[in-house]
Design a protein around this motif. Structure first.
Motif, PDB file in Angstrom:
ATOM      1  N   GLY A 165       6.880  -3.763 -11.445  1.00 35.56           N
ATOM      2  CA  GLY A 165       6.538  -3.819 -10.027  1.00 35.56           C
ATOM      3  C   GLY A 165       7.474  -4.695  -9.230  1.00 35.56           C
ATOM      4  N   THR A 169       9.772  -3.368  -6.263  1.00 38.16           N
ATOM      5  CA  THR A 169       9.489  -3.873  -4.920  1.00 38.16           C
ATOM      6  C   THR A 169      10.769  -4.015  -4.108  1.00 38.16           C
ATOM      7  N   ARG A 176       4.135  -0.922  -1.177  1.00 33.60           N
ATOM      8  CA  ARG A 176       3.138  -0.541  -2.181  1.00 33.60           C
ATOM      9  C   ARG A 176       3.485  -1.119  -3.552  1.00 33.60           C
ATOM     10  N   TRP A 177       4.785  -1.254  -3.835  1.00 33.36           N
ATOM     11  CA  TRP A 177       5.169  -1.888  -5.092  1.00 33.36           C
ATOM     12  C   TRP A 177       4.906  -3.389  -5.038  1.00 33.36           C
ATOM     13  N   PHE A 180       1.294  -3.642  -5.779  1.00 33.91           N
ATOM     14  CA  PHE A 180       1.067  -3.427  -7.217  1.00 33.91           C
ATOM     15  C   PHE A 180       1.402  -4.690  -8.008  1.00 33.91           C
ATOM     16  N   THR A 181       2.563  -5.270  -7.711  1.00 33.41           N
ATOM     17  CA  THR A 181       2.993  -6.477  -8.420  1.00 33.41           C
ATOM     18  C   THR A 181       1.992  -7.604  -8.235  1.00 33.41           C
TER      19      THR A 181
END
Length: 670
Positions: A165, A169, A176-177, A180-181
């Protein structure tokens, strides 16, 4: 034709990846219930807490566990999930750990492919990622901790997902990444304390990207990094509220397993941390974790061949240190080495586990470089190099598997290191239960209690805490009664039982590797009578509790201790915890009251564990004051409810009774 070859190659890599994941699953799940043949306290605790979740008793069953037991919400919920899928509670935590270990291997390949896209040429990128994944599948510590029932593999999985992630990113410039991370890093704090390094790693890599932003602006780098941290905070927020009101739960295990900063000031702490880091890096290839439960003592984190590959990969990454993917990997191993460095007795391989996927990735970098080098030297060079690399990895993996299944799992020191005795004793007790009633002591010792609750809960085997002051004796029972006594914890019960039942036989023992009996099972024949009291009587209290006799001296001198032994019986479970008392005084008011003893009635036997067909013999001691006046006194016995202070009524008695106290005997102070 080239498209066809490319498709075949892709399918070949996919097949190889699937086979590696299958190998990882086989190594982690094969024979899982028997190797290791223990039920370590952490594993049992997670299984019990998972069962509470499944039963709806507690949705967040975190509590200060003590004993250095991990307190991982992830592991509790994972154990609950596998229990819901039908796995027995006793093996739910190790099944969850093994499944998590497989996920670490499965996630590493796509993560490395993403990191190296555009950095390494094809097909070297795929070969390197496959080699790294294979190394992780056969990694000794990854195998050990995946089969141990603990929460450690979850921190490695969180590290792999954060790596994916975090790189995506900034590479994709997508929020969105970042989300997620952050979510993975936030929830990862509920895996294992080694995951405390994840936010630091995120900050370090964000800083590196700020220094070398590439196509991004520095403002955008900070925006993406801030979004990741915000997501981490929001994901962790419910737990932060809980931990705010229960800080000891979060800090208990961390405080018990790290020593840096406890004493000596800042410089001493820095020196200690530096020494710890040195031992961590030496532990990668040269020295081993010295605790037998955490490692095959003396074995480094990586075997020699994998070490050679990974250090060559580290050198390659340092040479190209401005490449974002390599910056990420270097920050990964640099930051995630800190939790182990701060631990007691580094290198602590359990806390190095989040580093393992990255270190395997560096080994994969060397494999990719070897493929690039041989690509210009013809097919023969490629085949020879590929064969040598495959043979080295295979031999290293075979050595790791042998080291775990034969070397580590078979070493006698594990009996004490991860407490084999509790499970072996529980299994022996279950085997004895087919022949008669079985009682096993001792119950409250934590290293025994949690495995016993998980393995014996709901079975016919009773567990209790035997003490020299209270022991249940079988009395005319229709079936044989077997007592399982863990002698290293309870040295008093076996001699007492053998003295009470000369006809009893030792039916089995759990032997310690050093040659002595860890636990012994003594079978009392059906119909055998409990020891008889010196003075018989029959006093019945409300609810059916009976006092059937006692042993006591008739006189004592001032300053001496008087030992009174009481013989109790009950028709079945008691309705509540009760407190018994003995008063030594004069007359109805016990005035003067020379001595008294109040205490729980056989505290090792909870009310629900009282049963017909037993005599519960407890010992109470009263010390006479040095200034006690000579004369005649009396002993009086009663029982009360400790929550209300109300005495249980004496409903019938073969001796005089006043104010719900049975008068046992005149007593002379000389």
């Amino acid at each position: 034709m080239s498209a066809l070859l490319g498709s075949a190659r892709r399918h070949g890599f996919t097949l190889a990846y699937g086979l590696i994941v299958a190998l990882a699953a086989l190594l982690r799940l094969g024979g899982l219930t028997d190797v290791p043949h223990t039920l370590w306290v952490d594993e049992a605790w997670f299984g019990l807490k998972g069962r509470e979740v499944v039963r709806g008793q507690d949705w967040l069953p975190l509590e200060p566990p003590g004993l250095g037991i991990g307190n991982s919400a992830y592991q509790i919920y994972a154990a609950a999930l596998v229990q819901a899928l039908g796995v027995p509670a006793a093996y739910s935590s190790r099944t969850a750990s093994a499944a998590t270990g497989v996920l670490v291997v499965a996630a590493l390949y796509p993560t490395l492919l993403a990191l190296w896209r555009g950095v390494l040429p094809e097909p070297g990128r795929q070969w390197g990622a496959l080699a790294a994944t294979a190394a992780m599948a056969m990694h000794f510590s990854g195998l050990l901790y995946s089969r141990g029932g603990g929460q450690m593999p979850a921190s490695a999985l969180a590290a792999v997902l954060v790596a994916l992630g975090l790189y995506k990113t900034f590479a994709s410039n997508r929020l969105r990444w970042a989300a997620f991370t952050g979510v993975v890093a936030g929830l990862g704090q509920n895996t294992y304390e080694a995951a405390l390094g994840l936010p630091v790693w995120m900050a370090v890599y964000t800083g590196l990207r700020w220094l070398w932003p590439g196509a991004l602006t520095r403002r955008r780098v900070l925006w993406l990094g801030g979004a990741a941290f915000l997501a981490a905070f929001l994901a962790l927020a419910p737990f932060l509220v809980f931990f705010y009101f229960n800080p000891g739960i979060f800090l208990a295990h961390v405080g018990e397993t790290q020593t840096v900063g406890r004493a000596g000031g800042a410089w001493a702490s820095l020196l200690q941390a530096g020494q710890g880091l040195a031992r961590v890096w030496l532990g990668v290839s040269f020295i081993g974790d010295e605790l037998p439960g955490r490692n095959l003592v003396g074995r480094p984190f990586f075997d020699p061949f994998s070490s050679l590959l990974l250090w060559a990969g580290v050198a390659r990454a340092l040479w190209r240190a401005r490449t974002p993917a390599f910056q990420l990997m270097l920050a990964w191993i640099g930051v995630m080495a800190i939790p182990s460095a701060l631990s007691n007795e580094p290198p602590a391989f359990s806390r190095m586990l989040p580093m393992a996927p990255a270190l395997c990735g560096f080994a994969g970098l060397t494999v990719a470089a070897a493929w690039e080098w041989t690509a210009a030297r013809g097919r023969a060079a490629q085949l020879v190099t590929a064969g040598a690399l495959a043979a080295g990895l295979a031999l290293g993996g075979a050595a790791s598997s042998h080291a775990y299944f034969v070397g580590w799992a078979g070493q006698p020191r594990l009996f004490d290191a991860i407490y084999f005795g509790a499970r072996l004793t529980a299994e022996a007790a279950l085997a004895q239960a087919a022949q008669g009633d079985v009682l096993v002591t001792t119950r409250s010792e934590p290293f025994v209690r949690y495995p016993f609750e998980l393995l014996l809960g709901g079975s016919a085997v009773e567990t209790f805490d035997a003490t020299p002051d209270c022991l249940p004796y079988a009395d005319g029972r229709a079936r044989p009664t077997t007592y399982g006594v863990i002698q290293v914890i309870d040295p008093a019960s076996l001699p007492a039982l053998q003295a009470a039942y000369p006809q009893a036989q030792i039916t089995s023992s759990v032997m310690h590797p050093d040659g002595y009996a860890y636990s012994v099972f003594l079978q009392v024949p059906a119909g055998a009578r409990a020891p008889a009291p010196a003075r018989r009587l029959d006093v019945e209290f409300a609810g059916g509790l009976r006092l059937t006799g006692y042993d006591s001296p008739a006189e004592a001198r001032p300053g001496e201790t008087v030992t009174v032994r009481l013989y109790w019986a009950a028709p079945g479970p008691l309705q509540a915890r009760l407190t018994g008392f003995v008063h030594l005084g004069r007359g109805r008011q016990s005035d003067p009251l020379l001595a008294q003893h109040d205490g729980p009635l056989c505290p090792g036997f909870t009310p629900d564990r009282w049963s017909a067909g037993f005599r519960y013999l407890e010992t109470r001691r009263l010390t006479l004051p040095a200034e006690a006046a000579p004369g005649e006194y009396d002993l009086r016995v009663g029982v009360y409810d400790p929550t209300t202070g109300t005495r249980l009524a004496v409903t019938s008695a073969s001796v005089p009774a006043e104010d719900d106290r049975a008068i046992l005997t005149p007593f002379q102070v000389r």
